[in-house]
Design an enzyme around this catalytic site. Structure first.
Site, PDB file in Angstrom:
ATOM      1  N   LYS A  34       0.849  -1.204   0.000  1.00 48.61           N
ATOM      2  CA  LYS A  34       0.000   0.000   0.000  1.00 48.61           C
ATOM      3  C   LYS A  34       0.884   1.253   0.000  1.00 48.61           C
ATOM      4  O   LYS A  34       2.101   1.177   0.234  1.00 48.61           O
ATOM      5  CB  LYS A  34      -0.904  -0.017   1.237  1.00 48.61           C
ATOM      6  N   ARG A 131     -10.507   0.292  15.907  1.00 47.78           N
ATOM      7  CA  ARG A 131     -10.453   1.227  14.792  1.00 47.78           C
ATOM      8  C   ARG A 131     -11.434   0.759  13.723  1.00 47.78           C
ATOM      9  O   ARG A 131     -12.207   1.524  13.190  1.00 47.78           O
ATOM     10  CB  ARG A 131      -9.022   1.274  14.250  1.00 47.78           C
ATOM     11  N   TYR A 251      16.335  29.685   8.056  1.00 51.66           N
ATOM     12  CA  TYR A 251      15.136  30.453   8.404  1.00 51.66           C
ATOM     13  C   TYR A 251      15.008  30.650   9.907  1.00 51.66           C
ATOM     14  O   TYR A 251      15.249  29.735  10.688  1.00 51.66           O
ATOM     15  CB  TYR A 251      13.883  29.717   7.909  1.00 51.66           C
ATOM     16  N   MET A 299      12.184  24.271   2.085  1.00 48.14           N
ATOM     17  CA  MET A 299      11.404  23.501   1.119  1.00 48.14           C
ATOM     18  C   MET A 299      12.312  22.719   0.167  1.00 48.14           C
ATOM     19  O   MET A 299      12.039  21.565  -0.166  1.00 48.14           O
ATOM     20  CB  MET A 299      10.505  24.436   0.299  1.00 48.14           C
TER      21      MET A 299
HETATM   22  C1  LIG Z   1      -0.401  -1.824   6.699  1.00 48.57           C
HETATM   23  C2  LIG Z   1      -0.990  -3.072   7.228  1.00 48.57           C
HETATM   24  C3  LIG Z   1      -0.188  -4.202   7.456  1.00 48.57           C
HETATM   25  C4  LIG Z   1       1.324  -4.173   7.318  1.00 48.57           C
HETATM   26  O1  LIG Z   1       1.870  -3.779   8.545  1.00 48.57           O
HETATM   27  P1  LIG Z   1       3.473  -3.626   8.728  1.00 48.57           P
HETATM   28  O2  LIG Z   1       3.623  -3.220  10.143  1.00 48.57           O
HETATM   29  O3  LIG Z   1       3.887  -2.592   7.763  1.00 48.57           O
HETATM   30  O4  LIG Z   1       4.043  -4.952   8.438  1.00 48.57           O
HETATM   31  C5  LIG Z   1      -0.806  -5.369   7.879  1.00 48.57           C
HETATM   32  N1  LIG Z   1      -2.147  -5.410   8.060  1.00 48.57           N
HETATM   33  C6  LIG Z   1      -2.946  -4.350   7.877  1.00 48.57           C
HETATM   34  C7  LIG Z   1      -4.403  -4.470   8.115  1.00 48.57           C
HETATM   35  C8  LIG Z   1      -2.396  -3.145   7.467  1.00 48.57           C
HETATM   36  O5  LIG Z   1      -3.192  -2.084   7.295  1.00 48.57           O
END
Ligand SMILES: *Cc1c(COP(=O)(O)O)cnc(C)c1O
Length: 376
Positions: A34, A131, A251, A299
């Site tokens: 992702k 969550r 800055y 930046m």
């Molecule tokens: C992002 C995610 C993972 C991966 O977790 P890592 O700590 O990056 O290995 C696994 N399960 C779910 C539901 C996630 O959203």
């Protein structure tokens, strides 16, 4: 050409995936790619891993469609589920597995054409993170409702504190989850990267490795694992100046030289993904020496105190993080989450891909903008 670039070692990602699999030899393991593969380039990462993995996981449908458009054919799990019935239909036609997390989504199954079978249907259970997910009490009804719609049902949960092994929460979530599973044919999934490194997997289990694929352990005291950081965020010195004791740099004039100092300027700033809030003293690797960040991150540029860094010249190589300066070290210095450092590297720096030896097994054209390059 501006020397700021993100080099991705695809064979490191392949090797890290193999390491994840060795931690869970009896289960199958998804590769979580992702968020553009945590900043490493989703399509290139998927191409490098496709022959090794049973399936990928991304957060949502649009991320999966980008992979499909690039020719990725392995199943892709949508970890965040779908947001409406139309997305559910499209996910099925694009051979995506969906993770459903609420009863309102189960109702969308009834809107599908008669006899639709989902290629993969996962149910997310809230075992304590609070969550997303079905409550423990809702599991039996959700399974009964979902089972006729698929031949591949997986019941999953996500750990809230797996990267803090001293807390009892992970064990509590695990035992809550396992003790509420109903009878029936399904597989289970619990482990993210930290879980893979902490708990034994079962044979009917799917691992979900993300962060560790990119070469890092989320654990504060990682087990000895041959993980290789896949990303090198690099640049080169663009200017050097002497600053007298008492003068300020950058800055706001917030950094003041305590002695006559040598300051190197690097063409990499927060618009490239170097965090704007990085504190003075954050290590930057110049010619292989750690030198402290001096002054605020701009930046487009940062300034580094190279007074003690040996001879530094314009053009000398700089690593913001990578194999020689772990992103976890940069993160720890600032109390950042290292995941965030990797994922927020922007599209601005050129991405360069280091090909694995089996590169001919997947296409190696450029994928994120014309400047992106592939080297072997
Ligand atoms: C992002 C995610 C993972 C991966 O977790 P890592 O700590 O990056 O290995 C696994 N399960 C779910 C539901 C996630 O959203």
């Amino acid at each position: 050409m501006r020397p700021t670039r993100v080099e991705i070692d695809l064979s490191a990602i392949q090797s890290n995936y193999r390491t994840a699999c060795l931690l869970a030899p009896r289960s199958r393991n998804l590769a979580v790619i992702k968020a553009n593969a945590y900043g490493h380039g989703g399509v290139m990462t998927a191409r490098a891993l496709e022959s090794q993995v049973p399936a990928f996981a991304v957060a949502f449908l649009e991320e999966a469609l980008e992979l499909r458009a690039a020719g990725i054919t392995k199943p892709i799990l949508l970890l965040e589920g779908v947001f409406n019935a139309g997305d559910l239909r499209e996910a099925i036609t694009r051979d995506c597995w969906v993770m459903l997390h609420g009863t309102h989504q189960l109702d969308w199954l009834d809107l599908l054409p008669a006899k639709t079978k989902l290629p993969g249907l996962w149910l997310k259970v809230d075992s304590g993170m609070h969550r997303l997910g079905f409550t423990l009490a809702e599991i039996p009804a959700a399974c009964a409702k979902a089972a006729p719609y698929t031949d591949r049902l997986v019941i999953a949960t996500h750990f809230a504190s797996a990267d803090e092994p001293d807390k009892p929460q992970t064990r509590q979530q695990e035992s809550q989850f396992l003790s509420h599973l109903p009878d029936g044919p399904f597989e289970i999934s619990l482990n993210n990267s930290a879980g893979l490194q902490l708990r034994q997997s079962r044979g009917d289990e799917w691992g979900r490795a993300g962060f560790m694929l990119y070469g890092y352990s989320p654990l504060p005291a990682p087990p000895a694992l041959p993980l290789e950081p896949a990303m090198t965020f690099k640049s080169a010195v663009m200017a050097i100046r002497r600053v007298a004791a008492g003068e300020t740099v950058g800055y706001g004039g917030v950094w003041q030289a305590q002695r006559d100092s040598l300051i190197a300027t690097i063409p990499c700033g927060y618009a490239d993904g170097y965090p704007q809030t990085a504190r003075a003293g954050t290590p930057i690797l110049i010619n292989g020496h750690r030198a402290p960040l001096a002054g605020r991150v701009s930046m487009d540029m940062i300034t580094v105190d190279v007074t003690d860094a040996g001879t530094v010249k314009i053009g000398d190589p700089v690593q913001l993080w990578g194999p020689d300066l772990p992103a976890t070290e940069v993160a720890a210095h600032n109390n950042y989450n290292p995941y965030e450092l990797l994922t927020r590297v922007s599209a601005r720096p050129q991405r360069v891909y280091r090909q694995p030896p089996d590169a001919q097994s997947y296409k190696s054209d450029t994928v994120r903008g014309e400047e992106d390059a592939v080297i072997s």
